[in-house]
Scaffold this active site. Sequence first.
Site, PDB file in Angstrom:
ATOM      1  N   GLU A  96      37.994   5.369  30.812  1.00 40.86           N
ATOM      2  CA  GLU A  96      37.331   4.144  30.341  1.00 40.86           C
ATOM      3  C   GLU A  96      37.640   3.905  28.862  1.00 40.86           C
ATOM      4  O   GLU A  96      37.936   2.780  28.448  1.00 40.86           O
ATOM      5  CB  GLU A  96      35.827   4.289  30.556  1.00 40.86           C
ATOM      6  CG  GLU A  96      34.967   3.270  29.836  1.00 40.86           C
ATOM      7  CD  GLU A  96      33.562   3.798  29.632  1.00 40.86           C
ATOM      8  OE1 GLU A  96      32.935   3.383  28.639  1.00 40.86           O
ATOM      9  OE2 GLU A  96      33.087   4.614  30.452  1.00 40.86           O
ATOM     10  N   ASP A 100      39.792   0.703  27.555  1.00 41.27           N
ATOM     11  CA  ASP A 100      39.261  -0.235  26.567  1.00 41.27           C
ATOM     12  C   ASP A 100      40.294  -0.513  25.478  1.00 41.27           C
ATOM     13  O   ASP A 100      40.493  -1.662  25.065  1.00 41.27           O
ATOM     14  CB  ASP A 100      37.984   0.343  25.956  1.00 41.27           C
ATOM     15  CG  ASP A 100      37.440  -0.505  24.818  1.00 41.27           C
ATOM     16  OD1 ASP A 100      36.914  -1.591  25.095  1.00 41.27           O
ATOM     17  OD2 ASP A 100      37.562  -0.068  23.660  1.00 41.27           O
ATOM     18  N   ASP A 168      32.648  -0.739  32.788  1.00 35.22           N
ATOM     19  CA  ASP A 168      33.282   0.556  32.506  1.00 35.22           C
ATOM     20  C   ASP A 168      34.285   0.928  33.591  1.00 35.22           C
ATOM     21  O   ASP A 168      35.347   1.490  33.307  1.00 35.22           O
ATOM     22  CB  ASP A 168      32.221   1.650  32.392  1.00 35.22           C
ATOM     23  CG  ASP A 168      31.342   1.482  31.155  1.00 35.22           C
ATOM     24  OD1 ASP A 168      31.713   0.682  30.275  1.00 35.22           O
ATOM     25  OD2 ASP A 168      30.280   2.144  31.086  1.00 35.22           O
ATOM     26  N   GLU A 171      37.508  -0.956  33.046  1.00 36.14           N
ATOM     27  CA  GLU A 171      38.262  -0.341  31.953  1.00 36.14           C
ATOM     28  C   GLU A 171      38.888   0.973  32.406  1.00 36.14           C
ATOM     29  O   GLU A 171      40.035   1.282  32.030  1.00 36.14           O
ATOM     30  CB  GLU A 171      37.339  -0.101  30.760  1.00 36.14           C
ATOM     31  CG  GLU A 171      36.877  -1.385  30.084  1.00 36.14           C
ATOM     32  CD  GLU A 171      35.866  -1.135  28.986  1.00 36.14           C
ATOM     33  OE1 GLU A 171      35.711  -1.992  28.110  1.00 36.14           O
ATOM     34  OE2 GLU A 171      35.209  -0.068  29.014  1.00 36.14           O
TER      35      GLU A 171
END
Length: 348
Positions: A96, A100, A168, A171
Amino acid sequence: MASAANGPGLPRIFLPSGRTPIKPEFPNGLPPLPDIQSEQLRLQVFTHRSFFARPTHIFEDMPDDPSPDNEMWAPLLLLRRVASKSPDVRSDHRLEHLGDTVLNLVVTGLLREVYPCLRVGPSTKIRALIVGNPTLASISVQYRLPERLRMHPAQAITLQASTNIQADLFESFVGGVYLDRGLEVTKTWLHPLFRPYIVEAYRIVRVQHGLPPDPVPPYPLLHSAYRHVSLTPPMRGSGVATPDNSGIPASSWSIPPPPRIPGNVGHLSLFNQHMQQQGKFVEWVYTDSEGEGTKTTPIWVVRAMCEGECLGRGRGSTKKAARNEAAKEGLVHLGIYISQPEGFYAAA
């Protein structure tokens, strides 16, 4: 709640308040998800840390009981996996973090490609709307990613319905695709996915800045206004006499030349800029013009004082003009000499 902004003749635009996702239209549906070919990465993407039923408040793992998330203990976990013939599974929160970063990189690059003249401030606002949790969660749900999430049974309903967890997970999937397939494959998927989101977020941020959602094309009447003008100058040897023998007589141009700019403007702002950079305060002291001027057109006389020293003196028909003249002397005092380019003239 989302607030609405509109003006006379403008379509009604709803502005996300921070919890409302951007939802552009995809007539043919979202771009297909790329395959994550590594089974290990695929399991890691869809494994929430609650799956291991470990407390989250622990500061440090015990050496004989490392967490599957702790990559420092990967060799020990590998030995255990080989001994138990079980797959190497870790949770998704490291992917995650990686996803990102990749998302911000790809969206920022695409934003520069779609709107190359956008300033940094509005660009940052647009990106924040796109990569914010509400929008990413909406994309995650449309791809039905939460349905594949492995988690602790007691938390399944809560986690699958959580906006943060949904975002999340998206990502994490981006991070898995990046590690498994590389950046180019990731961009091939994300560019067509996020381009409509960028366009929609751009319109929203324009309205937030008090502008119409869609920009007006620059100089729309330029072609029609000059449709009778030939922009091709006379060539050398055309028989037209020219002052500089360049073949281009100044009087033959139908488009007016650039306006002449008075040479007594601009010094004040430059002087103030330099003084602010040095952390110094300028006091403008006005004195009697000794009978110069009239009641309707007075003459202002001013000194630029800094720490008891006069940096420059000036006079003018307005206070600003007088300060500008004083700023000219002040710039010379600071060792800054301004050359007067062609097209400037000294105003009376």
